[in-house]
Write an enzyme that holds these catalytic residues in place. Structure first.
Site, PDB file in Angstrom:
ATOM      1  N   CYS A   3     -36.631 -54.961 -48.367  1.00  0.00           N
ATOM      2  CA  CYS A   3     -37.076 -54.947 -46.898  1.00  0.00           C
ATOM      3  C   CYS A   3     -36.856 -53.525 -46.326  1.00  0.00           C
ATOM      4  O   CYS A   3     -36.092 -52.654 -46.891  1.00  0.00           O
ATOM      5  CB  CYS A   3     -36.415 -55.786 -46.049  1.00  0.00           C
ATOM      6  SG  CYS A   3     -36.772 -57.562 -46.515  1.00  0.00           S
TER       7      CYS A   3
ATOM      8  N   ASP B  39     -30.973 -65.789 -48.709  1.00  0.00           N
ATOM      9  CA  ASP B  39     -29.394 -65.341 -48.645  1.00  0.00           C
ATOM     10  C   ASP B  39     -29.147 -64.509 -47.459  1.00  0.00           C
ATOM     11  O   ASP B  39     -27.927 -64.216 -47.125  1.00  0.00           O
ATOM     12  CB  ASP B  39     -29.443 -64.398 -50.042  1.00  0.00           C
ATOM     13  CG  ASP B  39     -30.374 -63.246 -49.970  1.00  0.00           C
ATOM     14  OD1 ASP B  39     -31.553 -63.500 -49.100  1.00  0.00           O
ATOM     15  OD2 ASP B  39     -30.430 -62.273 -50.858  1.00  0.00           O
TER      16      ASP B  39
END
Length: 605
Positions: free
Chosen positions: A2, A100
């Site tokens: 990301c 996560d």
């Protein structure tokens, strides 16, 4: 993987949503699947997402904790998140999704800054605490994921990439003369600098806290501490433990909700990763490699041999390294000058891989952890060479300067001899560093404009290396070199190259050799397990017998560079940084490529 971004108004003003959106948009290749913005008063966080785990909306970011107190924007993967999740559930934490990211956020809510010490993974993230009004930022142990920031009089701005910071506005595009000196010396800029005067990198294994307009930076982990105490168990036990830890590192990186594969060059590093994947995955590994017409650069036959041996489904592509479109793309991808020619094949490899999978395992880090570079062999020869009288070594260095600068072959013998004899007049630590020197201080004086040369006078790029060698003074020299290379070459060249080229294609790369639990073992191994009988990565080669072809185990290291003959040298005249007189000089292919890249960046200003 990301892209993350954020703005904190230090005067208490409100953040405009449009600025956060511009920052997200500038980094969209890092996360093309979705984007989000969170703003509350003087704080704004942004995120663009590449979906890897928990593909539902419960994995979207910026994410707010269950209590509503903490907000996170996170780039990376936490490989031990299942264990952390279990620990948190045991104290009553209830999770809404399976990502996560949520585990990391609730770990910070539960344990505070100490949570970062429990993370195994690659990451850069920011968490804002609404109650204490603190912004916490952290980066992984080796710097696999980037985090850039600018502390301005009225604002603190951070982002994954420099282009994200620039998109926010208000940051000067003024170049840092000392950073340019770094670049001309080594082909990259040393952390914490970037090529821009007001933009910095958060160093690897560090966290930062912004509170009341003041930024404090601390280290939460020391690579240096992993070199002691040395392992003393018998060799067969050392090999068995190495294999256990290596396989565990690979297995933890096979967790993905999207298609996964591996880079395969045909060298021992990537071949070891693929061999472990074939043993520990329920599916057949998918592997990817590049080929060049120049035979000294082409390793495709070795990759094909490993793929057949391990049962992998292999993909190979012949590329043209002088493709002008790719060359221009690289200048855009890196945001600042970057002269490692292996960025060219890495860009092509990432593009090919992303056509088939979203995650790829790599062999990066093995050379720095296990002494795989030929420079470590040169260090052994250097100790012998020191018995030669100083006057003779100086004369040899003078003659070496006349050696040919350019070869069509990959790191030819003339280049190796030239660098060895030039470094032969230095002490051991500086001779080691000179192997990666592109332009000497004298050469830089001829290249720089008089004004730039005056601005950098007194600055020594080698000072950073000297400082790290002093920190490692109690280690054996080989271990000291590994430590310094991990803090410089690995952090600022190798991992930057992999991150930028893979993210340019929205591809996530994972490096099992940089698993901290594996590194804790490899660092403490005796130096003979790393370099023995003029061969690096000794324990890896012993451990891989029977797993990969013997022809691959014992072949000479080749590296992952690209032929750069035919690349244009397009440096604008009267640019204020590089002198016109320097443009016509002969150079090595590395120097030629480096100046060409510099020229592209100058042309953008």
């Amino acid at each position: 993987m990301c892209g993350i971004a954020g703005i904190v108004d230090l005067k208490g003003g409100s953040i405009l949503p449009q600025r956060m959106q511009l920052m997200n948009r500038a980094q969209y290749r890092r996360g093309p699947d979705s984007s989000g913005v969170w703003i509350e008063g003087p704080v704004g966080l942004g995120h663009c997402r590449l979906k890897i785990l928990d593909l539902t909306e419960t994995g979207s970011q910026p994410m707010i904790s269950a209590t509503g107190r903490f907000v996170i924007t996170f780039n990376g993967e936490i490989y031990n998140f299942p264990e952390l999740r279990t620990d948190l559930e045991s104290v009553g934490v209830v999770f809404r999704g399976t990502s996560d990211t949520e585990v990391l956020l609730e770990a910070y809510a539960q344990w505070g800054p100490r949570a970062v010490q429990r993370l195994e993974g690659m990451f850069a993230f920011a968490i804002y605490d609404k109650v204490s009004e603190e912004l916490f930022l952290a980066r992984d142990r080796f710097g696999k994921k980037p985090l850039h920031y600018a502390l301005l009089p009225n604002e603190f701005i951070f982002a994954s990439e420099i282009k994200g910071l620039i998109a926010a506005g208000g940051i000067s595009g003024e170049w840092d003369p000392c950073a340019l000196s770094d670049y001309l010396s080594f082909g990259y800029v040393l952390t914490p600098r970037t090529i821009y005067r007001h933009i910095y990198r958060l160093p690897a294994s560090c966290f930062a806290v912004l509170k009341a307009g003041r930024l404090s930076i601390e280290s939460y982990w020391s690579l240096l501490s992993t070199f002691r105490p040395k392992v003393t168990v018998p060799e067969d036990h050392r090999i068995a433990e190495f294999l256990n830890r290596f396989d565990d590192a690979v297995k933890s990186r096979l967790v993905s909700d999207v298609p996964l594969g591996a880079f395969l060059s045909g060298g021992i590093d990537s071949s070891s990763v693929v061999a472990s994947m074939s043993r520990n995955s329920t599916s057949v590994p998918r592997t990817f490699s590049m080929a060049f017409a120049n035979s000294s650069y082409n390793e495709s036959r070795w990759a094909a041999e490993v793929a057949e041996y391990t049962g992998a489904v292999h993909h190979n592509e012949l590329v043209d390294p002088t493709d002008q479109d790719v060359f221009s793309c690289l200048a855009e991808v890196f945001d600042e000058p970057f002269a490692d020619t292996s960025a060219i094949p890495m860009w092509h490899l990432a593009r090919l891989t992303r056509k088939n999978v979203t995650v790829a395992l790599s062999g990066d880090g093995a050379d720095e952890m296990l002494a795989g570079y030929p420079t470590y062999r040169a260090n052994q020869y250097f100790r012998i060479y020191q018995v030669v009288p100083q006057w003779a070594r100086i004369r040899a260095a003078q003659l070496a300067l006349r050696f040919p600068h350019f070869s069509s072959r990959k790191v030819g013998i003339e280049y190796k001899a030239r660098q060895f004899f030039i470094g032969g007049t230095d002490g051991a630590w500086k001779a080691h560093c000179r192997w990666r020197e592109l332009f000497s201080e004298e050469a830089k004086k001829r290249i720089m404009t008089p004004d730039l040369e005056r601005q950098t006078r007194g600055y020594d790029p080698f000072e950073v290396f000297r400082k790290y060698f002093e920190e490692a003074a109690g280690l054996e020299f080989l271990d000291a070199c590994l430590y310094v290379d991990a803090k410089t070459w690995l952090q600022d060249d190798i991992l930057v190259k992999v991150d930028r080229t893979t993210m340019a294609h929205s591809l996530e790369a994972r490096a099992p050799f940089l698993d901290s639990r594996l590194v804790d073992w490899t660092s403490r191994l005796p130096v003979e397990d790393k370099y023995s009988h003029r061969q690096g990565k000794a324990i890896l080669k012993k451990a891989m017998r029977g797993r990969v072809p013997s022809s691959v185990i014992f072949r000479a290291k080749s590296g992952f560079n690209a032929p750069t003959q035919g690349l244009p040298l397009e440096i604008p005249r009267d640019n204020g940084l590089v002198s016109d007189a320097a443009l016509g000089e002969s150079r090595t292919e590395f120097q030629r490529y480096g100046l060409a890249v510099l020229g592209l960046h100058l042309a953008k200003l």
